[in-house]
Design a protein around this motif. Structure first.
Motif, PDB file in Angstrom:
ATOM      1  N   ASN A 186       0.778  -1.236   0.000  1.00  0.00           N
ATOM      2  CA  ASN A 186       0.000   0.000   0.000  1.00  0.00           C
ATOM      3  C   ASN A 186       0.812   1.289   0.000  1.00  0.00           C
ATOM      4  O   ASN A 186       0.286   2.336  -0.389  1.00  0.00           O
ATOM      5  CB  ASN A 186      -0.939   0.013   1.224  1.00  0.00           C
ATOM      6  N   GLU A 187       2.073   1.255   0.434  1.00  0.00           N
ATOM      7  CA  GLU A 187       2.818   2.494   0.632  1.00  0.00           C
ATOM      8  C   GLU A 187       3.983   2.624  -0.350  1.00  0.00           C
ATOM      9  O   GLU A 187       4.871   1.780  -0.377  1.00  0.00           O
ATOM     10  CB  GLU A 187       3.347   2.567   2.073  1.00  0.00           C
ATOM     11  N   PRO A 188       3.981   3.701  -1.157  1.00  0.00           N
ATOM     12  CA  PRO A 188       5.105   3.947  -2.071  1.00  0.00           C
ATOM     13  C   PRO A 188       6.417   4.074  -1.307  1.00  0.00           C
ATOM     14  O   PRO A 188       6.452   4.549  -0.172  1.00  0.00           O
ATOM     15  CB  PRO A 188       4.727   5.277  -2.730  1.00  0.00           C
ATOM     16  N   GLY A 189       7.498   3.609  -1.933  1.00  0.00           N
ATOM     17  CA  GLY A 189       8.807   3.683  -1.306  1.00  0.00           C
ATOM     18  C   GLY A 189       9.158   2.467  -0.479  1.00  0.00           C
ATOM     19  O   GLY A 189      10.252   2.399   0.089  1.00  0.00           O
ATOM     20  N   TYR A 190       8.233   1.504  -0.417  1.00  0.00           N
ATOM     21  CA  TYR A 190       8.466   0.306   0.389  1.00  0.00           C
ATOM     22  C   TYR A 190       8.614  -0.935  -0.493  1.00  0.00           C
ATOM     23  O   TYR A 190       8.036  -1.031  -1.582  1.00  0.00           O
ATOM     24  CB  TYR A 190       7.319   0.083   1.376  1.00  0.00           C
TER      25      TYR A 190
END
Length: 244
Positions: free
Chosen positions: A85-89
């Motif tokens: 769900n989270e960009p950058g992960y």
């Protein structure tokens, strides 16, 4: 605002966005020898996780010039959803399945996990097929998918509550074969002071990947993949595996 000044502001914003895109947080769990916590290390300096996959990705990120922070967190369901769900992960070590294929962008394989039958080094056992193992005493880990794989195919498995108990039975000659993973089983054996083992049958291979959030720029994914491919060609990945 003058055009030159406006251009400079836009360029600065682009550079900031690009720099942010080059930073990744890679989440993982305890799964020795692929990724595991290291006591006494400095988590703030990205030194708290080690293992085959962890060391591989550390080398990949360094070669690609990408700042990657590795964080070990529980439970797996939580870190999976965060990477989803989270960009950058990102998330590792992850099996690349058809159900997951379109949920992430992928870099790998970073490691492989073979399902094997092991015997003592002095054992005369030779197997031409998995079914030939049915004539031998097989030790396995209760509740483990690898043991269940054999049971589902009609092979008798003596189940133990802990995998090192099956290893102990093998060493003592109480079973003829040990169904486990490689390198996972070999790593466990070394932890128990046992080196004299050999693989007599490999019957399944699961390749493990780094799964990145879909918002990860394609250029960044390609850069990481290129770094991984280069390290594999140079033999560095084999050297990392040999350490475990």
């Amino acid at each position: 605002m003058p055009a030159v000044r406006l251009f400079a502001v836009v360029l600065l914003l682009c550079e900031v966005g690009l720099a942010h895109a080059q930073n990744l947080v890679l989440l993982t769990e305890n799964l020795a020898p692929f990724n595991q916590a290291v006591s006494g290390r400095n988590f703030a300096k990205n030194e708290g996780v080690t293992g085959i996959s962890s060391d591989t990705l550390r080398a990949v990120c360094a070669r690609a010039g990408v700042e990657c922070q590795q964080i070990l967190r529980f439970p797996w369901a939580r870190v999976y959803q965060q990477a989803l769900n989270e960009p950058g992960y990102g998330l590792f070590s992850t099996a690349r399945t058809p159900a997951r294929e379109k949920q992430f962008k992928w870099v790998g394989p970073i490691a492989s996990n073979d399902w094997v039958l092991m015997a003592r080094a002095d054992s005369p056992i030779r197997l031409g097929s998995l079914q030939e193992a049915a004539q031998y005493r097989i030790g396995g880990y209760q509740g483990d998918a690898i043991s269940q794989y054999l049971i589902d195919r009609g092979l008798p498995v003596q189940l133990a509550l802990r995998d090192n108990k099956s290893l102990e039975k093998l060493v003592k000659g109480q079973v003829d074969l040990w169904v486990t993973a490689d390198p996972g089983g070999r790593y466990l054996a070394r932890q128990e002071g046992v080196d004299a083992l050999r693989v007599v049958q490999r019957f399944h291979t699961a390749e493990l990947y780094l799964a990145l959030n879909l918002a990860t720029p394609d250029a960044l994914v390609q850069r990481l993949q290129g770094a991984l491919d280069a390290l594999r060609a140079e033999g560095e990945l084999s050297r990392i595996v040999a350490r475990y």
